[in-house]
Design a protein around this motif. Structure first.
Motif, short mmCIF file in Angstrom:
data_model
loop_
_atom_site.label_atom_id
_atom_site.label_comp_id
_atom_site.label_asym_id
_atom_site.label_seq_id
_atom_site.Cartn_x
_atom_site.Cartn_y
_atom_site.Cartn_z
N ASN A 1 20.62 -2.53 17.38
CA ASN A 1 21.96 -2.81 17.90
C ASN A 1 22.96 -3.07 16.78
O ASN A 1 23.98 -3.74 17.01
N GLN A 2 22.69 -2.57 15.58
CA GLN A 2 23.62 -2.85 14.49
C GLN A 2 24.95 -2.13 14.74
O GLN A 2 25.01 -1.08 15.36
N THR A 3 26.01 -2.74 14.23
CA THR A 3 27.37 -2.19 14.38
C THR A 3 27.73 -1.40 13.14
O THR A 3 27.04 -1.49 12.12
N ALA A 4 28.83 -0.67 13.25
CA ALA A 4 29.30 0.11 12.11
C ALA A 4 29.78 -0.82 11.02
O ALA A 4 30.21 -1.96 11.27
N ASP A 5 29.73 -0.37 9.78
CA ASP A 5 30.17 -1.17 8.64
C ASP A 5 31.68 -1.35 8.73
O ASP A 5 32.46 -0.37 8.70
N SER A 6 32.13 -2.58 8.85
CA SER A 6 33.56 -2.86 9.08
C SER A 6 34.41 -2.48 7.90
O SER A 6 35.56 -2.00 8.05
N LYS B 1 37.47 8.76 8.19
CA LYS B 1 36.53 9.52 9.01
C LYS B 1 35.47 8.65 9.67
O LYS B 1 34.94 9.00 10.73
N TRP B 2 35.11 7.56 9.05
CA TRP B 2 34.03 6.71 9.59
C TRP B 2 34.62 5.77 10.62
O TRP B 2 35.58 5.05 10.33
N THR B 3 34.08 5.82 11.81
CA THR B 3 34.64 5.03 12.91
C THR B 3 33.63 3.98 13.36
O THR B 3 32.48 3.94 12.88
N ALA B 4 34.07 3.19 14.33
CA ALA B 4 33.19 2.15 14.88
C ALA B 4 32.01 2.73 15.62
O ALA B 4 31.03 2.03 15.92
N GLU B 5 32.07 4.02 15.93
CA GLU B 5 30.97 4.65 16.63
C GLU B 5 29.86 5.10 15.68
O GLU B 5 28.78 5.48 16.11
N HIS B 6 30.15 5.05 14.38
CA HIS B 6 29.13 5.45 13.39
C HIS B 6 28.27 4.22 13.04
O HIS B 6 28.43 3.60 11.99
N ARG B 7 27.38 3.90 13.97
CA ARG B 7 26.60 2.65 13.83
C ARG B 7 25.26 2.86 13.11
O ARG B 7 24.69 1.91 12.60
N LEU B 8 24.78 4.10 13.12
CA LEU B 8 23.47 4.39 12.50
C LEU B 8 22.40 3.41 12.98
O LEU B 8 21.63 2.84 12.20
#
Length: 842
Positions: A151-156, A164-171
């Motif tokens: 459940n990690q979040t994207a790097d703020s 290009k990197w958005t909050a949806e890029h959580r990996l």
């Protein structure tokens, strides 16, 4: 137990076909592909066999930063320094001042990032991820770490600074590093740096605790690979967790020589690796075996388990096929390879080579090397432990194929059993089941078919037991085995054909008499070169006879029924000195006076080599010695132990002599006092000392003593003719007692110096302080002679020839005397200081 490719990896009778082309047994598959494939290659066969895929980079994961359109996931077990796949690059800022890079480290959640390296330099981070050291990177690099939780979040930071990197890029489920680099030609003179990290990798399910946590236990890593989609994707119900538990417990043991954990699994690989290769590599980290049986995957680490069944000839339902040796292609006697871990500063490094002289000897000293790279072993101690076990397992080469009765339905691959077969010389010999199947025979008899490979508990210790595995194949006698012999000797003397001889008995024994057909024995003087045969015969005694005194060497060896000769066993410097041993001293000497004679009687000396006794006489009643006495009876031959001599007061001395002429150490004396001798009425004497005016031949008078004048070289002698004769004064013929008496000593012209003593020091008689004295020597003598006449000596008498006397009863009117002085030693002469002739009569 070394496994060849066919026997170790494939067993169709008990296998379920999956991604491994139908393999049922991964026995040492870790060491299996390497041992069954790479190991089987050996140095000489590599050119004939394709290079195995297990040595490709995918089995070690990313060791640097990889960029490509479709990178494979990396899986990390245990703890390892790794690089990663570059999944995102973007430049921002004025003149592209900042480079944003995302490096995917693992395709799963990890426990932690322990260290971050920039170009192989460890960096430190502050609370905001800014690099604070080394100083060249301070203010130029920012690093954010993500463990890859579901459940990690994207790097703020990246979301806010990237276009290009958005909050949806959580990996999610991917552990990654986000690094921002600020352009600085001085900080990065070689361009974009390489970023690596020491990572504690995947969290593993442990059936022992029913929990999931980080671990470097090989059994848990293999279980994880079997049940995950990047591995076999098996359902957990298809895993034998009972065996996983026992295997994990073995791996966690610390009762090793070094006190370290027995087996660990630390390494990385990418999903480009085939399941076959990866299971092989993972199993290598615990030297283990894996197989599929009864619907479950099962495993066993390299560890001894007690046999669970005893089998013998009654359990066998078919002929037995026995393979005694691997092919040369599959055999090896040296293992070397590499490992990688913190100990080697995370560089791939050679671990200590493992070999055994016994294996080299068995292979005619032809070295055969197996290269084993231990991808998931991170220290040299474990690497050597695994290599040693594998080397010794490989030398357990006996393989048995046979059908067995239904009793063996209880067995499965990996079980150990004991097999007894008298024809092959096996008594409870231990084997491991490496292949198992069952079915109906042509006679509709339900049987199991098994392949067994010999094993032993000592294989799994950390001791080089090489010689054991070359000798434990059978208890039957080897045609080439010739046991050593044991030697002992005894020395004695024995009279053979009236000659004393030394005899040395060589006793030959052997602890393996059942393997000995006959014995070959030889001897020689220690100073000689050539050996002399003592003959051949059975175990027991061999005699060397008729030996002179000296030191002798002996050797013997066993020869078996096939004529194979064993090694010589030796005994050196066995001393035989019986010929030099003096006979025992005379005991029990008594003198019995009977009128004009004395009978000397003594106890017989028991020595086998006794030859005779010598009697000497001295008129002295006190202080008589052997050398100042006269020889009375030169030889009294054995077995006599008595002699009769004319009666005379004085001291009688007896000494025993052996066949070599060696006398007893001490003489034995008996004194006959004057009172014991019957006196005669008249005594006439003639004294020539000290002037010694009579006729001398080879004699001289020195200091009032009569001596031989030339006695430098023995033998020497001289004669002295008394200056006058003795007449009884009566014209009638009378029976007279005639003898000569005097005082005699032994004159030694060497002045008693130690270096001038004749012969060997150890052969000298007497005491050390009297070497120049005369108490024990018998190398001088005085012989008395008499000539008689019945005529008037003043007229023209007719004299008899001189004859030797000691004490004699003679009928004569007149008597004339002479003495002969003799010496048998250089520089030695008798020295006569008093000389008187006696004629006694009634």
């Amino acid at each position: 137990m070394a496994i060849s490719a066919g026997a170790a990896l494939l067993s169709a009778s008990s296998a379920t076909a999956i991604a491994m082309a139908g393999g049922a047994v991964f026995s040492m598959a870790a060491f299996a592909t390497s041992f069954a494939v790479s190991f089987a290659l050996g140095a000489a066969m590599k050119a004939l066999t394709p290079k195995p895929s297990i040595d490709s980079g995918s089995s070690r994961g990313y060791q640097t930063n990889s960029l490509g359109p479709a990178q494979d996931h990396q899986i990390i077990y245990g703890k390892m320094k790794v690089g990663g796949a570059i999944v995102f690059d973007e430049s921002t800022g004025v003149n592209n001042k900042y480079l944003h890079r995302v490096i995917a480290i693992a395709g799963h959640e990890v426990q932690s990032f322990d260290n971050i390296y920039i170009n192989d330099k460890v960096v430190t981070l502050d609370g905001n991820g800014e690099v604070t050291s080394p100083s060249q990177y301070a203010g130029n690099i920012r690093i954010n770490l993500h463990l890859g939780s579901p459940n990690q979040t994207a790097d703020s930071d990246l979301v806010s600074e990237s276009n290009k990197w958005t909050a949806e890029h959580r990996l999610r489920g991917i552990a990654y590093i986000y690094i921002r680099l600020k352009f600085d030609a001085d900080a990065f003179p070689n361009g974009i740096p390489i970023v690596t990290a020491v990572v504690k990798g995947k969290k593993l399910y442990d059936p022992r605790t029913s929990s999931t946590a980080w671990s470097d236990n090989p059994a848990l890593c293999i279980r994880d690979y079997l049940t995950n989609k990047y591995g076999l994707g098996e359902d957990t119900s298809n895993i034998d967790d009972t065996l996983v538990t026992s295997s994990a417990n073995v791996c966690d043991q610390t009762n090793t020589f070094s006190g370290t954990t027995r087996y660990t699994c630390n390494g990385a690989f990418t999903t480009a690796s085939t399941p076959y290769d990866m299971l092989s590599e993972l199993l290598k980290s615990m030297g283990g075996s894996m197989w599929y049986a009864q619907g479950k995957w099962r495993m066993k680490p390299a560890y001894w388990t007690s046999p669970i069944m005893d089998l013998n000839e009654d359990d066998i339902r078919s002929s037995i096929s026995v393979g005694t040796r691997h092919s040369r292609r599959d055999n090896f006697n040296v293992i070397k390879g590499t490992f990688r871990g913190e100990e080697s500063n995370w560089q791939t490094t050679d671990y200590p080579q493992v070999t055994n002289s016994a294996f080299l000897t068995a292979d005619n000293n032809q070295e055969s090397v197996a290269d084993v790279n231990l991808t998931f072993t991170d220290n040299s101690i474990e690497a050597r432990r695994l290599a040693l076990i594998s080397l010794e397992r490989n030398r357990q080469q006996l393989t048995v194929n046979a059908n067995f009765g239904l009793k063996t339905l209880e067995l499965q691959v990996g079980d150990n059993i004991r097999l007894t077969n008298s024809r092959f010389g096996w008594t409870n010999k231990e084997f491991e089941v490496v292949q198992w199947s069952f079915g109906l025979t042509d006679g509709l008899d339900l049987q199991t078919q098994m392949t067994l490979r010999e094993t032993a508990e000592s294989v799994f210790d950390e001791v080089n037991d090489g010689v054991v595995y070359e000798r434990d194949n059978t208890t039957l006698l080897s045609p080439f085995l010739v046991p050593p012999v044991g030697l002992s000797t005894s020395v004695r003397t024995q009279v053979i054909r009236e000659k004393l001889t030394n005899i040395i008995t060589l006793n030959v024994t052997s602890g393996g008499s059942e393997s000995v057909d006959h014995i070959e024995a030889e001897f020689k003087l220690s100073s000689d070169i050539d050996w002399i045969s003592l003959g051949t015969g059975q175990l027991g005694a061999f005699e060397a006879i008729d030996l002179e005194d000296g030191n002798y060497d002996f050797r013997a060896r066993a020869i078996n029924t096939f004529g194979i000769k064993g090694e010589w066993e030796f005994m050196f410097n066995v001393n035989a000195s019986g010929l030099l041993d003096p006979p025992s001293d005379v005991t029990g000497l008594v003198a019995e006076v009977n009128g004009s004679i004395i009978t000397l009687d003594w106890e017989a000396v028991p020595d086998l080599d006794l030859s005779f006794y010598r009697i000497r006489y001295s008129p002295a009643l006190i202080g008589a010695t052997w050398s100042n006495s006269l020889t009375y009876v030169d030889k009294v031959p054995r077995p006599a132990s008595s002699v009769t001599v004319p009666a005379r007061s004085g001291t009688y001395l007896v000494r025993a002599y052996d066949k070599s002429g060696i006398g007893s150490v001490n003489f034995t004396a008996v004194i006959v006092p004057v009172a014991d001798i019957e006196p005669l009425a008249n005594t006439l004497t003639l004294t020539d000392s000290t002037a010694f005016s009579g006729s001398k031949t080879n004699l001289e008078v020195v200091s009032n003593t009569l001596r031989i004048d030339d006695y430098a070289v023995a033998p020497s002698e001289g004669e002295y003719l008394f200056s006058n004769y003795i007449e009884t004064g009566d014209s009638s013929v009378k029976r007279c007692r005639v003898y000569v008496s005097g005082l005699t000593t032994r004159h030694d012209d060497t002045a008693g110096l130690f270096d001038d003593q004749p012969g060997l020091f150890d052969d000298a008689v007497g005491v050390f302080d009297n070497l120049g004295g005369d108490s024990q020597f018998s190398d001088t003598n005085i012989i008395t002679l008499v000539s008689i006449t019945q005529d008037d000596p003043a007229g023209s008498p007719t004299w008899s020839a001189y004859r030797t006397i000691r004490v004699a009863d003679l009928s004569a009117r007149a008597f004339r005397f002479k003495v002969k002085l003799t010496s048998s030693s250089n520089n030695i002469t008798p020295s006569v200081s008093a000389l008187t002739a006696y004629v006694e009569y009634n």
